[in-house]
Design a protein around this motif. Structure first.
Motif, mmCIF file in Angstrom:
data_model
loop_
_atom_site.group_PDB
_atom_site.id
_atom_site.type_symbol
_atom_site.label_atom_id
_atom_site.label_comp_id
_atom_site.label_asym_id
_atom_site.label_seq_id
_atom_site.Cartn_x
_atom_site.Cartn_y
_atom_site.Cartn_z
ATOM 1 N N SER A 175 0.985 -1.261 -0.255
ATOM 2 C CA SER A 175 0.115 0.039 0.221
ATOM 3 C C SER A 175 0.862 1.339 0.114
ATOM 4 C CB SER A 175 -0.985 -0.021 1.202
ATOM 5 O OG SER A 175 -0.129 0.105 2.372
ATOM 6 N N GLY A 176 0.516 2.323 -0.116
ATOM 7 C CA GLY A 176 1.197 3.651 -0.314
ATOM 8 C C GLY A 176 0.332 4.658 -0.681
ATOM 9 N N LEU A 177 1.048 5.861 -1.093
ATOM 10 C CA LEU A 177 0.818 7.166 -1.670
ATOM 11 C C LEU A 177 1.291 7.432 -3.041
ATOM 12 C CD1 LEU A 177 -1.081 9.751 -1.117
ATOM 13 C CD2 LEU A 177 0.843 10.500 0.083
ATOM 14 N N ILE A 178 0.452 7.716 -3.941
ATOM 15 C CA ILE A 178 0.873 8.133 -5.234
ATOM 16 C C ILE A 178 0.823 9.677 -5.254
ATOM 17 C CG2 ILE A 178 1.082 7.944 -7.840
ATOM 18 C CD1 ILE A 178 1.950 5.490 -6.123
ATOM 19 N N THR A 179 1.789 10.564 -5.643
ATOM 20 C CA THR A 179 1.678 11.847 -5.832
ATOM 21 C C THR A 179 2.464 12.471 -7.217
ATOM 22 O OG1 THR A 179 3.922 12.344 -4.553
ATOM 23 C CG2 THR A 179 2.088 12.243 -3.339
ATOM 24 N N ASP A 180 1.952 13.643 -7.513
ATOM 25 C CA ASP A 180 2.541 14.406 -8.509
ATOM 26 C C ASP A 180 3.596 14.860 -8.382
ATOM 27 O OD1 ASP A 180 2.425 15.833 -11.019
ATOM 28 O OD2 ASP A 180 0.410 16.037 -11.068
ATOM 29 N N ALA A 181 4.669 14.637 -9.073
ATOM 30 C CA ALA A 181 6.016 15.340 -8.921
ATOM 31 C C ALA A 181 6.213 16.898 -9.706
ATOM 32 C CB ALA A 181 7.147 14.655 -9.544
ATOM 33 N N ASP A 182 4.882 16.946 -10.395
ATOM 34 C CA ASP A 182 5.116 18.150 -11.201
ATOM 35 C C ASP A 182 4.394 19.323 -10.226
ATOM 36 O OD1 ASP A 182 6.429 17.279 -13.223
ATOM 37 O OD2 ASP A 182 4.750 16.752 -14.475
ATOM 38 N N LEU A 183 3.604 18.626 -9.243
ATOM 39 C CA LEU A 183 2.471 19.616 -8.605
ATOM 40 C C LEU A 183 2.963 19.787 -7.052
ATOM 41 C CD1 LEU A 183 -0.761 19.059 -10.406
ATOM 42 C CD2 LEU A 183 0.370 21.091 -10.514
ATOM 43 N N ASN A 184 4.162 19.478 -6.735
ATOM 44 C CA ASN A 184 4.599 19.753 -5.396
ATOM 45 C C ASN A 184 4.104 18.383 -4.554
ATOM 46 O OD1 ASN A 184 5.696 22.508 -5.757
ATOM 47 N ND2 ASN A 184 3.726 23.252 -5.664
ATOM 48 N N ASN A 185 4.306 17.318 -5.218
ATOM 49 C CA ASN A 185 3.898 16.303 -4.514
ATOM 50 C C ASN A 185 2.284 16.257 -4.299
ATOM 51 O OD1 ASN A 185 6.189 14.619 -5.046
ATOM 52 N ND2 ASN A 185 7.289 15.681 -3.473
ATOM 53 N N GLU A 186 1.338 16.656 -5.035
ATOM 54 C CA GLU A 186 0.340 16.613 -4.468
ATOM 55 C C GLU A 186 -0.554 15.151 -4.880
ATOM 56 O OE1 GLU A 186 -4.235 18.541 -6.335
ATOM 57 O OE2 GLU A 186 -2.265 19.594 -6.566
ATOM 58 N N ALA A 187 -1.238 14.750 -4.070
ATOM 59 C CA ALA A 187 -1.748 13.509 -4.170
ATOM 60 C C ALA A 187 -2.515 13.412 -5.502
ATOM 61 C CB ALA A 187 -2.957 13.312 -2.849
ATOM 62 N N MET A 188 -2.522 12.214 -6.215
ATOM 63 C CA MET A 188 -2.947 11.991 -7.252
ATOM 64 C C MET A 188 -4.034 10.906 -7.187
ATOM 65 S SD MET A 188 0.158 11.952 -9.997
ATOM 66 C CE MET A 188 -0.936 11.682 -11.380
ATOM 67 N N PRO A 189 -5.348 11.098 -7.439
ATOM 68 C CA PRO A 189 -6.243 10.073 -7.556
ATOM 69 C C PRO A 189 -6.443 9.520 -8.982
ATOM 70 C CG PRO A 189 -7.209 12.357 -7.745
ATOM 71 C CD PRO A 189 -5.702 12.388 -7.572
ATOM 72 N N PHE A 190 -6.879 8.407 -9.024
ATOM 73 C CA PHE A 190 -7.272 7.728 -10.191
ATOM 74 C C PHE A 190 -6.007 7.390 -10.930
ATOM 75 C CE2 PHE A 190 -10.331 11.296 -9.912
ATOM 76 C CZ PHE A 190 -11.467 10.565 -9.160
ATOM 77 N N VAL A 191 -4.884 7.043 -10.235
ATOM 78 C CA VAL A 191 -3.491 6.492 -10.969
ATOM 79 C C VAL A 191 -3.698 5.060 -10.957
ATOM 80 C CG1 VAL A 191 -1.039 6.166 -10.759
ATOM 81 C CG2 VAL A 191 -2.232 8.463 -10.134
ATOM 82 N N ASN A 192 -3.463 4.318 -12.096
ATOM 83 C CA ASN A 192 -3.278 2.885 -12.233
ATOM 84 C C ASN A 192 -2.215 2.302 -11.557
ATOM 85 O OD1 ASN A 192 -5.675 2.770 -13.760
ATOM 86 N ND2 ASN A 192 -4.288 3.335 -15.579
ATOM 87 N N VAL A 193 -2.372 1.304 -10.514
ATOM 88 C CA VAL A 193 -1.491 0.784 -9.751
ATOM 89 C C VAL A 193 -1.643 -0.751 -9.895
ATOM 90 C CG1 VAL A 193 -0.383 0.430 -7.641
ATOM 91 C CG2 VAL A 193 -1.355 2.551 -8.104
ATOM 92 N N MET A 194 -0.540 -1.513 -10.535
ATOM 93 C CA MET A 194 -0.872 -2.905 -10.895
ATOM 94 C C MET A 194 0.610 -3.567 -10.279
ATOM 95 S SD MET A 194 -2.707 -3.395 -14.596
ATOM 96 C CE MET A 194 -2.732 -5.333 -14.100
#
Length: 914
Positions: A27-46
């Motif tokens: 488990s974990g958290l996916i963030t946006d490196a282009d937006l100051n590590n803002e949380a990213m919803p709807f990212v595909n993790v497989m």
């Protein structure tokens, strides 16, 4: 047998237990490196090599279960680099992997059109719809591109329950027209460009400026209460990638226009859409009109050109500045010919024409936005939009004119040029104070300038004895030049604060309280001057060339007394005017609360203080009069969302709203068209609306949807356009009855038929939505006579709402082929739309209703990428070329009063990304 079964069951339990003991989690958290590590919803993790995978939730979090051992985690999102992360799972333990992903070297097209940040991707918008509390529909830039949509008016008709009025940018939501709907941009209101309309024409907005379009058909307390059908919110482009530059050029034709050998437009207006034709100095005593009455022949080939660019700058440790700009120009020619009639209940002609219409339209759009993010919790942005649209129309009406040309030998030539300039300025801010408290604000100043300079109209009849045309001299208005201008300024402000409360054991908040204020203040100035040409008696039999009227209307003939010029005020050049002022102050509160893990409710209350004043001085009331009203409205709303599971929702919404009359509808101003005359009604007052919706949603996959909605509306004192009992059959705006209601069902499905390929992609997808509704309203002539000074005799005591079709259909089938290695792609879409019969205007004086007949349209759109930089697009629209018809439903039979075809629209475009 029982023993065998027990043995197998125990063995199964042991196997299952043993298997589960060999499982672990990541488990974990996916963030946006282009937006100051803002949380990213709807990212595909497989997990690579398995079918185990999911999308991150609204907070960017994910959790997967898998066998113990070594694995590779694949993190991907359209428009961002795919990341592979080796990791190990230990039995009965959770491995934590947090990852920031960026756009990196991903091709620019994906970043601009499909990135998470701009919320233009179809899948992202669908998942947001699934997770949102509110009931709304979104259509993003990716879907607009796929369906070949070029303007916002056409875009919204691709959603369930919405149609567009033919020949305009006016939309109908669930059978409710302009007065029942509202338009905003980034949540802030924008003014109308048409003195007869409440809403701005959505056709003037190019989809180049659009991130996505949000359509709210359910009211919430944070929205302005002048709402019954729907609110269209245009969300402007919000660039967040590293950089991009794109150039586009194209050409288009209308098959009707190019097949016309003599395509003629009035002289004077610039083909760029920017013109200035002020009222001449001393026009009553000197013939000094600039524009010629001689039409000019043009070649009806049109095109478009646009450039778009954006860049981002890192400022400091956390700051980021995003800039985006676009500029474009497009034009188009259309031609139509057919019949245009006005008849009484006995089918006798009042006017009956064979009409030819030559049209030329332009749109110039410029947009700039700048967004500065101080850190993950604070952002401000500025949006500027400028739109200049123009419409140039040359109409020819040949046929029957009562008392002038009753042998079908009449001719009316009318040249109309309209220019609209819209400027939108918005400043927005979003601030997250802490985990509990958020603050949002926005302010806007908008200005609309609409000009109709030097509209010309000339009425003639063919004199067989003279073998030529003579001027009609029944009234001085038969030949005239007309100037009209509208200026409207609007200031608006939105302020809201949200506080989360009741944190549970999982660190989630069960409740949220939102309080806010909205203010909207607008002023309109409208003036019009008509110069009527009074033909001298000794010139009434002069033979003139209808295509060279400059030979008669010129300075020499004016000085010789062949004609005189006057206004409705005689020798006074003062214009007819009306002015409007409207102020709305609103306070609202919303409480969102999670009643259970599956059930969430939102209760809202809005209080509005409304002031509206209209003052006028016109040809029918030269003394100068004003009428005003003040109202206090209290508008409750309720929303319930039940999450059956993570793929199914049931939603219920109920609310009260109102509908305001518009400035033009209450001003005693007369607007004359060739076949109809409209006049305002000072006695008009608001309607009250009660709304109810029940919706079921099922999301089989992230990019698939099946939904079913039942809705109802009850409207007190509905407003309609009707014909008055007068010698000229004027049309006015009336509260025609005590109540009306609308009930309907909506169905939508988006489904992937198949998707194949590992490296290269082959995908066939389909979408379909349908809406079926029944509307009914009471019509009471006595009520109208009691409440107004107007004498009307409505033909029926009940009728459907004007503009309401019983059945609406939209369907599309898309095939996508991608070649990963060359970054080439090909997408082909076939789209079909249909609406059934709908009432255009209610019948009076025993005449039947005017009804627009059913129409179905079919479009083909092909969009391709030859390589990562070069794209080629083709569209063929209105392939069926159906006949557009309007009938009058008289007692004896239906009479066709309007009929024409639009022809096919073909376009070819080229894009290049640097």
């Amino acid at each position: 047998m029982k023993f065998k079964f027990l043995f197998l069951f125990i063995a199964f339990l042991f196997c299952t237990f043993g298997f589960s003991q060999n499982k672990g989690k990541v488990s974990g958290l996916i963030t946006d490196a282009d937006l100051n590590n803002e949380a990213m919803p709807f990212v595909n993790v497989m997990i690579k090599g398995t079918t185990i995978g999911n999308a991150t939730d609204m907070d960017g979090k994910y959790e997967l279960s898998a066998d113990a051992g070594n694995h590779i985690l694949i993190v991907s999102f359209v428009g961002y680099e795919t990341v592979e992360i080796p990791f190990e799972i230990t039995a009965n333990q959770t491995t934590i992997i947090n990852k920031a992903i960026g756009s990196g070297s991903v091709k620019l097209e994906d970043i601009v059109i499909q990135s998470r940040a701009n919320r233009a991707n179809e899948t992202v918008l669908l998942m947001q719809q699934r997770d949102a509390i509110e009931i709304k529909q979104n259509i993003g830039a990716q879907e607009l591109s796929r369906k070949g949509v070029s303007d916002v008016a056409t875009a919204v008709t691709k959603t369930t329950g919405i149609t567009k009025q033919e020949g305009s940018g006016t939309i109908y939501v669930r059978g409710l027209g302009d007065r029942y709907n509202s338009t905003t941009m980034n949540g802030l209101p924008i003014p109308s460009n048409d003195p007869e309309r409440k809403n701005i024409s959505l056709g003037i907005f190019s989809t180049d400026i659009v991130e996505y379009i949000s359509i709210d058909k359910v009211y919430g307390a944070a929205m302005y209460g002048d709402f019954a059908g729907g609110n269209v919110d245009i969300i402007s482009k919000d660039f967040k990638a590293k950089s991009m530059l794109e150039f586009e050029i194209g050409s288009s034709i209308n098959t009707n226009a190019v097949s016309e050998d003599n395509f003629m437009l009035q002289q004077g207006p610039s083909k760029s859409g920017f013109s200035n034709s002020d009222i001449p100095n001393n026009p009553l005593n000197t013939f000094s009109f600039k524009n010629s009455l001689v039409p000019e022949k043009v070649v009806p080939f049109s095109g478009n050109i646009a450039i778009r660019g954006g860049k981002s700058f890192d400022i400091g440790e956390q700051g980021k500045l995003n800039l985006f700009a676009t500029a474009g120009f497009e034009n188009g020619y259309t031609y139509k010919e057919g019949i245009n009639r006005s008849v009484n209940a006995q089918e006798a002609n009042l006017k009956s024409f064979d009409q030819k219409t030559y049209s030329y339209n332009t749109s110039s759009t410029g947009m700039f936005n700048a967004g500065y993010r101080f850190n993950q919790n604070n952002k401000i942005s500025y949006n500027f939009l400028y739109v200049n649209s123009s419409s140039q129309v040359n109409d020819e009406y040949k046929g029957f004119i009562r008392d002038i040309a009753e042998n079908n030998n009449g001719l009316i030539r009318r040249g109309t040029y309209t220019q609209n300039q819209l400027m939108v300025n918005q400043l927005l801010g979003a601030h997250k104070i802490n985990d509990r408290l958020e603050f949002n604000w926005g302010t806007s100043f908008n200005k609309i300038e609409s000009q109709m300079p030097d509209r010309t109209q000339n009425t003639l009849w063919f004199n067989e004895a003279e073998n030529g045309y003579n001027f009609a001299v029944n009234t001085t208005t038969d030949n005239h030049r007309y100037y009209q201008s509208l200026s409207e300024d609007e200031f608006a402000v939105n302020v809201s604060g949200a506080y989360k409360f009741m944190k549970d054991a999982s660190d989630s908040f069960k409740g949220k309280l939102t309080l806010g204020y909205n203010g909207r203040f607008k002023k309109r100035d409208f003036e019009a001057t008509q110069f009527n040409f009074n033909i001298a008696n000794n010139q009434s039999t002069t033979v003139v060339d209808p295509y060279n009227l400059d030979a008669f209307f010129n300075g020499a003939n004016f000085n010789n007394g062949f004609f005189t010029i006057e206004t409705f005020s005689g020798n006074n050049i003062k214009p007819q005017t009306y002015n409007g002022e409207q102020n709305i102050h609103a306070a609202f509160g919303l409480v969102e609360y999670k009643l259970s893990p599956k059930l969430t409710t939102v209760i809202g209350l809005r209080a509005e203080r409304i002031f509206q004043d209209v003052a006028w001085k016109t040809q029918i009331d030269n003394s100068g009069t004003n009428e005003s009203f003040e109202r206090n409205e209290f508008l409750p709303s309720l929303l319930l969302k039940y999450e059956v599971n993570n793929k199914q929702n049931i939603r219920l919404a109920a609310s009260k709203t109102y509908t305001l009359p518009q400035f033009k509808e209450r001003a005693l101003f007369v607007y004359e068209d060739v076949t109809e005359v409209k006049v305002g009604n000072p006695f008009l007052y608001p309607s009250e609306d009660y709304n109810l919706d029940l919706k079921y949603e099922f999301f089989p996959e992230n990019d698939e949807l099946i939904s079913f909605t039942v809705f109802g509306k009850y409207i007190l004192n509905p407003i309609n356009e009707i014909t008055l009992a007068s010698s000229t059959n004027d049309i006015s705006f009336i509260n025609t009855g005590d109540s009306g209601q609308a009930f309907g069902v909506e169905f939508e499905i988006r489904k992937n038929i198949f998707k194949l390929g590992a490296e290269d992609t082959n995908k066939l997808s389909a979408g379909f939505n349908a809406s079926y509704m029944k509307t009914d309203q009471e019509l009471d002539s006595e009520k109208v006579r009691d409440e107004t000074n107007y004498n009307i005799n409505l033909t029926d005591t009940k009728a459907a709402f004007t503009g309401a079709s019983d059945l609406l259909l939209n369907g599309d089938l898309s095939f996508l082929k991608e070649w990963k290695e060359s970054e080439a792609s090909l997408m082909t879409t076939v789209a079909y739309s249909y609406f059934s019969d709908r009432i255009y205007a209610l019948g009076t004086e025993t005449k039947g209703n005017l009804v627009d007949k059913a129409v179905g349209t079919l479009d083909l759109i092909v969009r391709s990428k030859i390589n990562k930089s070069l794209g080629l697009n083709f569209a063929a629209k209105n392939l069926l070329d159906p006949k557009i018809e309007r009938t009058q439903e008289n007692t004896s039979k239906d009479v066709t009063v309007l009929s024409y075809k639009k022809g096919l629209f073909l376009s070819l475009g080229l894009t290049y990304q640097f």
